[in-house]
Design a protein around this motif. Sequence first.
Motif, PDB file in Angstrom:
ATOM      1  N   ASP B  51       7.219  73.991  25.761  1.00  0.00           N
ATOM      2  CA  ASP B  51       6.580  74.507  24.695  1.00  0.00           C
ATOM      3  C   ASP B  51       5.366  73.618  24.259  1.00  0.00           C
ATOM      4  O   ASP B  51       4.031  73.986  23.879  1.00  0.00           O
ATOM      5  CB  ASP B  51       7.522  74.619  23.384  1.00  0.00           C
ATOM      6  CG  ASP B  51       8.279  75.821  23.748  1.00  0.00           C
ATOM      7  OD1 ASP B  51       8.006  76.694  24.501  1.00  0.00           O
ATOM      8  OD2 ASP B  51       9.563  75.797  23.031  1.00  0.00           O
ATOM      9  N   GLN B  55       1.469  74.458  24.068  1.00  0.00           N
ATOM     10  CA  GLN B  55       0.542  74.253  22.877  1.00  0.00           C
ATOM     11  C   GLN B  55      -0.564  73.455  23.160  1.00  0.00           C
ATOM     12  O   GLN B  55      -1.762  73.795  22.626  1.00  0.00           O
ATOM     13  CB  GLN B  55       1.477  73.792  21.663  1.00  0.00           C
ATOM     14  CG  GLN B  55       2.369  74.994  20.959  1.00  0.00           C
ATOM     15  CD  GLN B  55       3.680  74.244  20.269  1.00  0.00           C
ATOM     16  OE1 GLN B  55       3.546  73.152  20.180  1.00  0.00           O
ATOM     17  NE2 GLN B  55       4.779  75.023  20.431  1.00  0.00           N
ATOM     18  N   ALA B 129      -4.778  81.561  15.234  1.00  0.00           N
ATOM     19  CA  ALA B 129      -3.964  82.246  16.163  1.00  0.00           C
ATOM     20  C   ALA B 129      -2.914  81.375  16.982  1.00  0.00           C
ATOM     21  O   ALA B 129      -1.878  81.878  17.300  1.00  0.00           O
ATOM     22  CB  ALA B 129      -4.931  83.046  17.227  1.00  0.00           C
ATOM     23  N   ILE B 130      -3.626  80.215  17.365  1.00  0.00           N
ATOM     24  CA  ILE B 130      -2.734  79.257  18.152  1.00  0.00           C
ATOM     25  C   ILE B 130      -1.291  78.779  17.335  1.00  0.00           C
ATOM     26  O   ILE B 130      -0.523  78.845  17.687  1.00  0.00           O
ATOM     27  CB  ILE B 130      -3.590  77.959  18.635  1.00  0.00           C
ATOM     28  CG1 ILE B 130      -4.683  78.601  19.440  1.00  0.00           C
ATOM     29  CG2 ILE B 130      -2.743  77.006  19.105  1.00  0.00           C
ATOM     30  CD1 ILE B 130      -5.728  77.391  19.802  1.00  0.00           C
ATOM     31  N   ALA B 132      -0.093  80.324  14.454  1.00  0.00           N
ATOM     32  CA  ALA B 132       0.783  81.475  14.404  1.00  0.00           C
ATOM     33  C   ALA B 132       1.534  81.777  15.716  1.00  0.00           C
ATOM     34  O   ALA B 132       2.789  82.183  15.586  1.00  0.00           O
ATOM     35  CB  ALA B 132       0.110  82.710  14.211  1.00  0.00           C
ATOM     36  N   LYS B 133       1.133  81.376  16.878  1.00  0.00           N
ATOM     37  CA  LYS B 133       2.014  81.487  18.095  1.00  0.00           C
ATOM     38  C   LYS B 133       3.037  80.148  18.303  1.00  0.00           C
ATOM     39  O   LYS B 133       4.252  80.416  18.411  1.00  0.00           O
ATOM     40  CB  LYS B 133       1.135  81.518  19.368  1.00  0.00           C
ATOM     41  CG  LYS B 133       1.514  81.599  20.543  1.00  0.00           C
ATOM     42  CD  LYS B 133       0.995  82.606  21.462  1.00  0.00           C
ATOM     43  CE  LYS B 133       1.913  83.544  22.092  1.00  0.00           C
ATOM     44  NZ  LYS B 133       3.092  83.953  21.336  1.00  0.00           N
ATOM     45  N   SER B 134       2.328  79.066  17.998  1.00  0.00           N
ATOM     46  CA  SER B 134       3.058  78.013  18.041  1.00  0.00           C
ATOM     47  C   SER B 134       4.305  78.052  17.143  1.00  0.00           C
ATOM     48  O   SER B 134       5.140  77.260  17.392  1.00  0.00           O
ATOM     49  CB  SER B 134       2.290  76.659  17.871  1.00  0.00           C
ATOM     50  OG  SER B 134       1.140  76.753  18.972  1.00  0.00           O
ATOM     51  N   VAL B 135       4.194  78.336  15.779  1.00  0.00           N
ATOM     52  CA  VAL B 135       5.197  78.175  14.640  1.00  0.00           C
ATOM     53  C   VAL B 135       6.178  78.719  15.139  1.00  0.00           C
ATOM     54  O   VAL B 135       7.685  78.161  14.922  1.00  0.00           O
ATOM     55  CB  VAL B 135       4.627  78.405  13.452  1.00  0.00           C
ATOM     56  CG1 VAL B 135       4.428  80.056  13.169  1.00  0.00           C
ATOM     57  CG2 VAL B 135       5.383  77.641  12.372  1.00  0.00           C
ATOM     58  N   LYS B 136       6.523  79.816  15.838  1.00  0.00           N
ATOM     59  CA  LYS B 136       7.533  80.551  16.154  1.00  0.00           C
ATOM     60  C   LYS B 136       8.304  79.752  17.506  1.00  0.00           C
ATOM     61  O   LYS B 136       9.845  79.813  17.450  1.00  0.00           O
ATOM     62  CB  LYS B 136       7.195  81.746  16.780  1.00  0.00           C
ATOM     63  CG  LYS B 136       6.890  82.599  15.865  1.00  0.00           C
ATOM     64  CD  LYS B 136       6.659  84.151  16.158  1.00  0.00           C
ATOM     65  CE  LYS B 136       5.217  84.180  16.780  1.00  0.00           C
ATOM     66  NZ  LYS B 136       5.265  85.941  17.279  1.00  0.00           N
ATOM     67  N   GLU B 137       7.523  78.904  18.247  1.00  0.00           N
ATOM     68  CA  GLU B 137       8.465  77.932  19.163  1.00  0.00           C
ATOM     69  C   GLU B 137       8.939  76.626  18.546  1.00  0.00           C
ATOM     70  O   GLU B 137      10.096  76.305  18.734  1.00  0.00           O
ATOM     71  CB  GLU B 137       7.380  77.604  20.085  1.00  0.00           C
ATOM     72  CG  GLU B 137       6.801  78.700  20.850  1.00  0.00           C
ATOM     73  CD  GLU B 137       5.538  78.678  21.924  1.00  0.00           C
ATOM     74  OE1 GLU B 137       5.192  79.477  22.725  1.00  0.00           O
ATOM     75  OE2 GLU B 137       5.268  77.262  22.042  1.00  0.00           O
TER      76      GLU B 137
END
Lengths: 166, 258
Positions: B51, B55, B129-130, B132-137
């Motif tokens: 992950d 990122q 966008a990056i 928003a994607k990363s926070v879920k990981e």
Amino acid sequence: MTDTTDISHIRNLLTQVQDPEVPVLTIADLGILRDVEFVDGVYEIKITPTFTGCPAMKAIEENISEVLVENGIQNYKVRMVMSPAWTTDWISELGREKLRKYGIAPPSQSTEEHLKAILTGKNKAVACPFCGSVNTRLTSAFGSTACKALHYCDHCRQPFEEFKCH
Amino acid sequence: MNTTTENNSALFEYLLRLGDTSLILGHRLAEWCGHAPILEEDIALTNISLDHIGQARLLLDYAGKIEGKGRSEDALAYHRDARQFRNLLMAEQPNGDFGNTMVRQFLISVYNFHLYSALSKSADAELAAIAAKSVKEVAYHVRHSSDWLIRLGDGTAESHERVQQSINDLWIYVDDFFNGDEVDAMLVSQNIAPELNAIRPLWNETVQLTMVKAGLQIPQVNSAMRTGSRKGNHTEYLGYILAEMQFLPRAYPDAEWL
């Protein structure tokens, strides 16, 4: 040549592209295929990554190219779009059913519920894909691929995987 | 310099800070591959590593585009020296024992969680966008490392003592998280980055919650705090990481996987 028929033809072709890690699902079921557009004589295939480090994205791009070339389409490009961020909320109902039949529990909650649960530590129980019981426990949040977690069903005594909320 | 150039160089710096922290922490976790105490943990640590590296790729790729000098993600990762790296000092600290790795992960993951949550509303659409994607990981990293902190802190006398020692040792790198400078200030004024002063209380609260559950203490070491990552002043460990990480692409500059 650019009319909506071509675009829906291409979209149809692409719905056959399987996910390399979970071959029971197509990229359309997963919501990875975002859009097909015709821009300046080129078909733009927009896809979005699932997890940032997912090694399957490269394979998905190659599989898309393969399907298009096999069907005589040369004027295309595959473009990665980041926004809006992919979420498991986009997995179709059909996709969820296919996952369950394949032995993988579909995501148990929405992304929003999941993010809240992270801070409170209260997670919804995941239903076993084999017997349906919620008498299950998380063995590890990290499994064989970035998108799956490991669980154990205390009812039918089977380990199983869950497609993680994302 | 005109304003656009100044803005871009601030954003470039900021992206390096985020990207380098992910890259170096991802590399550190990858050192566990094949060495974790149990198979599930080996898989978990390398998943978290993956992950972070994913990122880092997005952030460094974007940094290269903002810089506009044609540097790719690989050029930035493999062809800069220690003083040009902007990762948090915490990220480069050695793995130590398993508890030490989990403390380091926990402190950074909680920081990333609140930082990326805020950045997902950034005025810069690509960074948003990056994030928003990363926070879920990152959410999974927070849960995993919190669970282990509780298990070790509330475990045996030995596990408690050792994990408390790791917290005491690593705590001196905490201020570095929040030690913002003119780059942060400029991006805050444009709503691209959040105020670090607003992140700190959120971080404190989440950390405190787990610490209490784990029966662990927040140490008092304010006088010995180490900072400097934003200016490229690192601890001795970064050079050794780079020597290993960068060897191959420097020795064989055009090498490719076949």
